[in-house]
Each structure stands twice: as structure tokens, then as C-alpha cells.
Write a protein that holds these residues in place. Sequence first.
Motif, short mmCIF file in Angstrom:
data_model
loop_
_atom_site.label_atom_id
_atom_site.label_comp_id
_atom_site.label_asym_id
_atom_site.label_seq_id
_atom_site.Cartn_x
_atom_site.Cartn_y
_atom_site.Cartn_z
N VAL A 57 -2.00 21.97 -13.34
CA VAL A 57 -1.77 20.17 -12.65
C VAL A 57 -2.52 20.07 -11.87
CG1 VAL A 57 -0.52 17.82 -13.05
CG2 VAL A 57 -0.48 19.53 -14.73
N VAL A 58 -1.47 21.10 -10.24
CA VAL A 58 -2.07 20.61 -8.72
C VAL A 58 -3.64 21.14 -8.41
CG1 VAL A 58 -1.29 21.60 -6.93
CG2 VAL A 58 0.21 21.85 -8.39
N GLU A 59 -3.70 22.15 -9.31
CA GLU A 59 -5.34 22.47 -9.37
C GLU A 59 -6.31 21.21 -9.77
OE1 GLU A 59 -5.92 25.93 -10.97
OE2 GLU A 59 -4.85 27.47 -9.31
N ARG A 60 -5.54 20.29 -11.06
CA ARG A 60 -6.87 19.36 -10.80
C ARG A 60 -6.77 17.92 -10.40
NH1 ARG A 60 -9.13 17.90 -15.97
NH2 ARG A 60 -9.61 20.19 -15.81
N ILE A 61 -5.50 18.08 -9.95
CA ILE A 61 -5.54 16.77 -8.47
C ILE A 61 -6.39 16.95 -7.33
CG2 ILE A 61 -4.08 16.23 -6.88
CD1 ILE A 61 -1.08 16.19 -9.52
N ASP A 62 -6.06 18.60 -6.92
CA ASP A 62 -6.85 18.49 -5.91
C ASP A 62 -7.98 18.48 -6.22
OD1 ASP A 62 -4.37 19.59 -4.58
OD2 ASP A 62 -4.94 21.47 -5.07
N ALA A 63 -8.75 18.79 -7.25
CA ALA A 63 -10.18 18.98 -7.83
C ALA A 63 -10.84 17.43 -7.57
CB ALA A 63 -10.27 19.69 -9.27
N GLU A 66 -10.12 10.81 -5.73
CA GLU A 66 -9.14 9.86 -5.06
C GLU A 66 -8.06 10.36 -5.91
OE1 GLU A 66 -9.39 6.99 -4.32
OE2 GLU A 66 -11.85 8.00 -3.37
N PRO A 67 -6.41 9.45 -4.91
CA PRO A 67 -5.15 9.72 -5.20
C PRO A 67 -4.90 9.38 -7.32
CG PRO A 67 -4.92 8.53 -3.63
CD PRO A 67 -6.72 8.42 -4.31
N VAL A 68 -4.29 9.97 -8.14
CA VAL A 68 -4.19 10.44 -9.31
C VAL A 68 -2.85 9.51 -9.81
CG1 VAL A 68 -5.46 12.19 -9.63
CG2 VAL A 68 -2.88 12.58 -9.61
N VAL A 69 -2.48 8.92 -11.44
CA VAL A 69 -1.63 9.04 -11.97
C VAL A 69 -1.20 9.89 -12.55
CG1 VAL A 69 -0.89 8.14 -13.49
CG2 VAL A 69 -2.14 6.43 -12.00
N LEU A 70 -0.24 10.78 -12.73
CA LEU A 70 -0.24 11.81 -14.18
C LEU A 70 1.05 11.28 -15.23
CD1 LEU A 70 1.60 14.47 -11.42
CD2 LEU A 70 -0.48 14.22 -12.17
N ARG A 87 2.46 18.10 -4.45
CA ARG A 87 1.32 16.84 -3.50
C ARG A 87 1.63 14.92 -3.77
NH1 ARG A 87 -0.40 21.37 -3.09
NH2 ARG A 87 -2.64 22.13 -3.27
N PRO A 88 3.18 14.95 -3.05
CA PRO A 88 3.53 13.67 -3.39
C PRO A 88 2.68 12.78 -2.79
CG PRO A 88 4.72 14.90 -1.69
CD PRO A 88 3.51 15.74 -2.09
N ASP A 89 1.56 13.17 -1.88
CA ASP A 89 0.94 12.18 -1.00
C ASP A 89 -0.52 11.50 -1.98
OD1 ASP A 89 0.01 14.69 -0.41
OD2 ASP A 89 -1.24 13.96 0.82
N ARG A 90 -0.71 12.48 -3.30
CA ARG A 90 -1.35 12.61 -3.66
C ARG A 90 -1.29 11.65 -4.86
NH1 ARG A 90 -5.86 14.92 -4.30
NH2 ARG A 90 -6.55 13.71 -4.94
N VAL A 91 -0.67 11.47 -5.77
CA VAL A 91 -0.58 10.96 -6.75
C VAL A 91 0.50 9.43 -6.63
CG1 VAL A 91 1.99 10.78 -8.76
CG2 VAL A 91 0.46 12.97 -7.62
N ARG A 92 -0.31 8.73 -7.33
CA ARG A 92 0.16 7.07 -7.16
C ARG A 92 1.52 6.14 -8.25
NH1 ARG A 92 -5.37 3.63 -7.05
NH2 ARG A 92 -5.18 5.00 -4.64
#
Length: 241
Positions: A57-63, A66-70, A87-92
Motif C-alpha cells: 500500500v505504501v508503495e502505491r501511495i508513493d507512486a 497527489e495525496p490519496v484516500v485509503l 505516510r501521514p502527510d500523504r493521506v487525506r
Amino acid sequence: MDIILVPGFWLDGDSWAEVTGPLEAAGHRTHALTLPGKESADADRSGIGLRDHVRAVVERIDALDEPVVLVGHSGGGAIIHAAVDARPDRVRRAVYVDSGPLAAGTAVNPHLPTRGSDLPLPAWDDFEEADLVDMTARIRADFRARAVPEPAAVARDPQELQDPARYEVPVTVIACEVDAATMQEWITQGHPYVSELARIRDREIVDLPTGHWPQLTRPADLAATIITALQTSQPAGDVAP
């Protein structure tokens, strides 16, 4: 928004098929993951644990730019919570579908019966009645035909969390088997099941009454509930779909 959908036990990314269509029609981009060891019934699941699923999941966030919703269903809730921690700064926003954030040091379900490195889908009689609400004979048959054994270690590995910034990421819990009022009462009472949820600053619990698999029993309603949750997650200047 980019929405990463994480399936629960025994399911792959295709299990979200009836949910992704409405999300995309609303203007979102969906990424329904098939986690390591769940590519097929014959996949090698030895050596795959909870951290491997979190890493996917983290690898997909990094790819993504923009910030994501999980969105995490069932055991997928533990996975997305650890990804939020990483990745708290990348998850909306994190959306828990009949699940919730799993506290550090606890396991998803170490008591489920395993077969070597596999955790196969149990017989329906082994589930609680509340799990199976709206699970028609056709849905059960389709589920069993598509079910892939879960890597056994995913169920028993302890959750690893480090960054308290995870508590600042907004959360929506979509309550299916246990209603929102009961979950809120558990928070008030300090019930251990919701101990991690209780520490999240911005949280909402919304009802979607059905069994444990709303992506199979009420997919259109699940998609609509997710869309509503995301309307509060638009940053300033964005136009909500």
C-alpha cells in the motif's frame, strides 16, 4: 481524488469491481489492490506477513503524485492504518469498511484456523449470523469461487506503528454489523476494540446496515457512502465531484 482500495481477507482487487464504477463516475481515480500472496489460489504465501501488505500500500501511495484516500475493508483496515502511520502527510482520509484502525502490538485475528502458510476461507457455518446478513446463496457461491487463501501471518502478526501524526488524519468508519451508536458508546466506555479509533482527532462513524461484505451485498450504497465521506476531504480550491 486517487482512492486506494484495500480488500479484506480472502479477496483480491477485483472484489471492489461494483464499487469502483460509481467512484470513477463521480470523478475519482481508483486503485483496487491485489495484495502479495493473493494473486491466485496457487500463489506462494510462505514468508508473507502483515508488513508486506502494508508495504504494498505504501508503495502505491508513493507512486502517485497527489495525496490519496485509503479505503480498507475488514482486515484491510489494519493495513491502511499502518500505511497512514507510514505516510501521514500523504493521506487525506482513511475510510474503514466494517473495520477500524488496529492498535500497535495487536493482531487482526490470530485465532482463525490456518493450513500451513495459508488461511483458507472458513465454512459459512463458522461465521456469526451478523456477518452473513444480505449474503444470498448466489453471493456466497460467487465469493467462495473467487476466494483466495490469506497469508496466515497477516492474521497473526502484531501491528507496528510509530508516528503519532496518524491521529491527525481524518477517518470515516462505515459501520455495517455494529451500528454507529454502539461504536460511539464503546468509545465513551473505553472499549479496547476502539482504543485506537478513540485517539483520532477527526472521526465520523456512519451506518450502512448489512453484513460484513458490503462491497458484495450493497456495492452501490457503499460507493455512495464513500463519495459522501470524500466530499469533506476536498482541499481548498478543489471542486468536489
